[in-house]
Design a protein around this motif. Structure first.
Motif, PDB file in Angstrom:
ATOM      1  N   MET A  31       0.835  -1.178   0.000  1.00 53.86           N
ATOM      2  CA  MET A  31       0.000   0.000   0.000  1.00 53.86           C
ATOM      3  C   MET A  31       0.881   1.243   0.000  1.00 53.86           C
ATOM      4  O   MET A  31       1.825   1.343   0.761  1.00 53.86           O
ATOM      5  N   THR A  32       0.591   2.180  -0.872  1.00 53.54           N
ATOM      6  CA  THR A  32       1.413   3.378  -0.964  1.00 53.54           C
ATOM      7  C   THR A  32       0.892   4.448  -0.020  1.00 53.54           C
ATOM      8  O   THR A  32      -0.303   4.593   0.192  1.00 53.54           O
ATOM      9  N   ASN A  33       1.818   5.205   0.530  1.00 50.06           N
ATOM     10  CA  ASN A  33       1.500   6.297   1.422  1.00 50.06           C
ATOM     11  C   ASN A  33       1.483   7.581   0.610  1.00 50.06           C
ATOM     12  O   ASN A  33       2.521   8.010   0.107  1.00 50.06           O
ATOM     13  N   LYS A  34       0.324   8.209   0.462  1.00 52.48           N
ATOM     14  CA  LYS A  34       0.199   9.440  -0.322  1.00 52.48           C
ATOM     15  C   LYS A  34       0.122  10.638   0.609  1.00 52.48           C
ATOM     16  O   LYS A  34      -0.601  10.631   1.593  1.00 52.48           O
ATOM     17  N   GLN A  35       0.894  11.637   0.271  1.00 54.01           N
ATOM     18  CA  GLN A  35       0.861  12.919   0.963  1.00 54.01           C
ATOM     19  C   GLN A  35       0.513  13.988  -0.079  1.00 54.01           C
ATOM     20  O   GLN A  35       1.049  13.968  -1.175  1.00 54.01           O
ATOM     21  N   THR A  36      -0.354  14.910   0.261  1.00 56.33           N
ATOM     22  CA  THR A  36      -0.738  15.967  -0.669  1.00 56.33           C
ATOM     23  C   THR A  36      -0.268  17.308  -0.137  1.00 56.33           C
ATOM     24  O   THR A  36      -0.493  17.633   1.024  1.00 56.33           O
ATOM     25  N   VAL A  37       0.374  18.071  -1.016  1.00 57.10           N
ATOM     26  CA  VAL A  37       0.842  19.414  -0.682  1.00 57.10           C
ATOM     27  C   VAL A  37       0.193  20.377  -1.664  1.00 57.10           C
ATOM     28  O   VAL A  37       0.401  20.274  -2.868  1.00 57.10           O
ATOM     29  N   THR A  38      -0.603  21.296  -1.146  1.00 59.49           N
ATOM     30  CA  THR A  38      -1.293  22.267  -1.990  1.00 59.49           C
ATOM     31  C   THR A  38      -0.548  23.596  -1.926  1.00 59.49           C
ATOM     32  O   THR A  38      -0.164  24.049  -0.841  1.00 59.49           O
ATOM     33  N   VAL A  39      -0.364  24.207  -3.075  1.00 59.81           N
ATOM     34  CA  VAL A  39       0.341  25.481  -3.165  1.00 59.81           C
ATOM     35  C   VAL A  39      -0.684  26.564  -3.490  1.00 59.81           C
ATOM     36  O   VAL A  39      -1.354  26.512  -4.521  1.00 59.81           O
ATOM     37  N   GLU A  40      -0.802  27.539  -2.591  1.00 51.88           N
ATOM     38  CA  GLU A  40      -1.739  28.631  -2.815  1.00 51.88           C
ATOM     39  C   GLU A  40      -1.139  29.655  -3.783  1.00 51.88           C
ATOM     40  O   GLU A  40       0.068  29.831  -3.842  1.00 51.88           O
ATOM     41  N   HIS A  41      -2.007  30.313  -4.519  1.00 47.54           N
ATOM     42  CA  HIS A  41      -1.628  31.375  -5.461  1.00 47.54           C
ATOM     43  C   HIS A  41      -0.645  30.882  -6.523  1.00 47.54           C
ATOM     44  O   HIS A  41       0.274  31.593  -6.918  1.00 47.54           O
ATOM     45  N   LEU A  42      -0.833  29.666  -6.978  1.00 47.76           N
ATOM     46  CA  LEU A  42       0.034  29.100  -8.009  1.00 47.76           C
ATOM     47  C   LEU A  42      -0.706  29.133  -9.339  1.00 47.76           C
ATOM     48  O   LEU A  42      -1.585  28.328  -9.580  1.00 47.76           O
ATOM     49  N   ASP A  43      -0.346  30.110 -10.176  1.00 47.85           N
ATOM     50  CA  ASP A  43      -0.975  30.179 -11.487  1.00 47.85           C
ATOM     51  C   ASP A  43      -0.211  29.296 -12.470  1.00 47.85           C
ATOM     52  O   ASP A  43       0.788  28.669 -12.117  1.00 47.85           O
ATOM     53  N   GLU A  44      -0.697  29.243 -13.679  1.00 49.87           N
ATOM     54  CA  GLU A  44      -0.125  28.331 -14.670  1.00 49.87           C
ATOM     55  C   GLU A  44       1.328  28.670 -15.001  1.00 49.87           C
ATOM     56  O   GLU A  44       2.167  27.773 -15.133  1.00 49.87           O
ATOM     57  N   ALA A  45       1.640  29.956 -15.118  1.00 46.13           N
ATOM     58  CA  ALA A  45       3.007  30.359 -15.460  1.00 46.13           C
ATOM     59  C   ALA A  45       3.996  29.978 -14.352  1.00 46.13           C
ATOM     60  O   ALA A  45       5.085  29.472 -14.623  1.00 46.13           O
ATOM     61  N   LYS A  46       3.605  30.210 -13.099  1.00 44.35           N
ATOM     62  CA  LYS A  46       4.481  29.856 -11.981  1.00 44.35           C
ATOM     63  C   LYS A  46       4.631  28.341 -11.882  1.00 44.35           C
ATOM     64  O   LYS A  46       5.707  27.845 -11.566  1.00 44.35           O
ATOM     65  N   ALA A  47       3.550  27.618 -12.140  1.00 46.63           N
ATOM     66  CA  ALA A  47       3.609  26.152 -12.089  1.00 46.63           C
ATOM     67  C   ALA A  47       4.573  25.621 -13.139  1.00 46.63           C
ATOM     68  O   ALA A  47       5.364  24.711 -12.860  1.00 46.63           O
ATOM     69  N   MET A  48       4.534  26.204 -14.340  1.00 46.13           N
ATOM     70  CA  MET A  48       5.443  25.770 -15.400  1.00 46.13           C
ATOM     71  C   MET A  48       6.889  26.054 -15.019  1.00 46.13           C
ATOM     72  O   MET A  48       7.775  25.243 -15.269  1.00 46.13           O
ATOM     73  N   GLU A  49       7.139  27.196 -14.410  1.00 51.81           N
ATOM     74  CA  GLU A  49       8.491  27.545 -13.978  1.00 51.81           C
ATOM     75  C   GLU A  49       8.953  26.628 -12.850  1.00 51.81           C
ATOM     76  O   GLU A  49      10.099  26.194 -12.805  1.00 51.81           O
ATOM     77  N   LEU A  50       8.041  26.304 -11.946  1.00 53.29           N
ATOM     78  CA  LEU A  50       8.362  25.450 -10.807  1.00 53.29           C
ATOM     79  C   LEU A  50       8.655  24.018 -11.253  1.00 53.29           C
ATOM     80  O   LEU A  50       9.612  23.402 -10.795  1.00 53.29           O
ATOM     81  N   ILE A  51       7.859  23.504 -12.165  1.00 52.89           N
ATOM     82  CA  ILE A  51       8.030  22.131 -12.650  1.00 52.89           C
ATOM     83  C   ILE A  51       9.223  22.031 -13.592  1.00 52.89           C
ATOM     84  O   ILE A  51       9.929  21.037 -13.603  1.00 52.89           O
ATOM     85  N   GLY A  52       9.463  23.084 -14.361  1.00 57.15           N
ATOM     86  CA  GLY A  52      10.618  23.122 -15.241  1.00 57.15           C
ATOM     87  C   GLY A  52      10.331  22.589 -16.636  1.00 57.15           C
ATOM     88  O   GLY A  52       9.348  21.883 -16.862  1.00 57.15           O
ATOM     89  N   PHE A  53      11.219  22.949 -17.547  1.00 57.82           N
ATOM     90  CA  PHE A  53      11.118  22.495 -18.929  1.00 57.82           C
ATOM     91  C   PHE A  53      11.263  20.984 -18.975  1.00 57.82           C
ATOM     92  O   PHE A  53      12.211  20.436 -18.409  1.00 57.82           O
ATOM     93  N   GLN A  54      10.330  20.332 -19.616  1.00 55.53           N
ATOM     94  CA  GLN A  54      10.287  18.863 -19.711  1.00 55.53           C
ATOM     95  C   GLN A  54      10.338  18.204 -18.332  1.00 55.53           C
ATOM     96  O   GLN A  54      10.955  17.157 -18.143  1.00 55.53           O
ATOM     97  N   ASP A  55       9.725  18.860 -17.360  1.00 54.12           N
ATOM     98  CA  ASP A  55       9.618  18.353 -15.978  1.00 54.12           C
ATOM     99  C   ASP A  55      10.971  18.120 -15.310  1.00 54.12           C
ATOM    100  O   ASP A  55      11.083  17.336 -14.372  1.00 54.12           O
ATOM    101  N   LYS A  56      12.007  18.821 -15.745  1.00 59.94           N
ATOM    102  CA  LYS A  56      13.347  18.591 -15.184  1.00 59.94           C
ATOM    103  C   LYS A  56      13.416  18.961 -13.700  1.00 59.94           C
ATOM    104  O   LYS A  56      14.040  18.234 -12.921  1.00 59.94           O
ATOM    105  N   ASN A  57      12.802  20.085 -13.318  1.00 58.08           N
ATOM    106  CA  ASN A  57      12.827  20.470 -11.906  1.00 58.08           C
ATOM    107  C   ASN A  57      12.046  19.476 -11.052  1.00 58.08           C
ATOM    108  O   ASN A  57      12.463  19.135  -9.945  1.00 58.08           O
ATOM    109  N   LEU A  58      10.919  19.018 -11.556  1.00 61.47           N
ATOM    110  CA  LEU A  58      10.109  18.043 -10.836  1.00 61.47           C
ATOM    111  C   LEU A  58      10.873  16.731 -10.645  1.00 61.47           C
ATOM    112  O   LEU A  58      10.878  16.155  -9.555  1.00 61.47           O
ATOM    113  N   LYS A  59      11.561  16.295 -11.682  1.00 62.96           N
ATOM    114  CA  LYS A  59      12.360  15.061 -11.594  1.00 62.96           C
ATOM    115  C   LYS A  59      13.510  15.229 -10.606  1.00 62.96           C
ATOM    116  O   LYS A  59      13.841  14.295  -9.855  1.00 62.96           O
ATOM    117  N   LEU A  60      14.112  16.410 -10.590  1.00 57.18           N
ATOM    118  CA  LEU A  60      15.195  16.678  -9.638  1.00 57.18           C
ATOM    119  C   LEU A  60      14.664  16.640  -8.204  1.00 57.18           C
ATOM    120  O   LEU A  60      15.299  16.061  -7.322  1.00 57.18           O
TER     121      LEU A  60
END
Length: 135
Positions: free
Chosen positions: A1-30
């Motif tokens: 059974m997997t343990n899921k944790q959810t983290v919600t980010v307030e005031h996160l618009d699409e542009a900030k989300a793209m910057e946070l996740i990174g090009f081709q999800d590189k930041n997310l993978k890191l």
């Protein structure tokens, strides 16, 4: 059974989300690599798979530091993510936004020189700065 944790980010618009996740999800993978868990982004929330409470706390601190930069229109890089995470693991304060806006000098062409780490900011204040002249 997997343990899921959810983290919600307030005031996160699409542009900030793209910057946070990174090009081709590189930041997310890191961030996945640093935290040692799988991250999924959906609707301004991150879902952490196989994560304990300690990983969630570290991830929230990391997101807070990165969001401070994005709110001040400062671009983040993978180096910034690694540096912020290392400071979190060491239990130190993370203020990337103040680090990135500090100018310790200028090049001959007038381009500002900014420190990459807090040690450079502290160490640089002990030295006098000499001007270089164009030859």
């Amino acid at each position: 059974m997997t343990n899921k944790q959810t983290v919600t980010v307030e005031h996160l618009d699409e542009a900030k989300a793209m910057e946070l996740i990174g090009f081709q999800d590189k930041n997310l993978k890191l961030m996945e690599e640093l935290l040692g868990c799988t991250l999924v982004y959906r609707d301004a929330s991150f879902i952490m798979m196989d994560a304990d409470e300690h990983k969630k706390e570290n991830f929230e601190k990391l997101l807070t530091a990165l969001m401070h930069c994005l709110n001040k229109k400062i671009r983040i890089s993978q180096r910034d993510i690694i540096y912020a995470y290392r400071r979190i693991i060491q239990g130190k304060e993370v203020h990337l936004d103040t680090l990135m806006t500090k100018v310790i000098g200028k090049t001959l062409s007038g381009k500002p020189i900014a420190p990459k780490t807090f040690k450079r900011v502290i160490g640089r204040t002990n030295y006098s700065v000499r001007s270089a002249s164009k030859s």
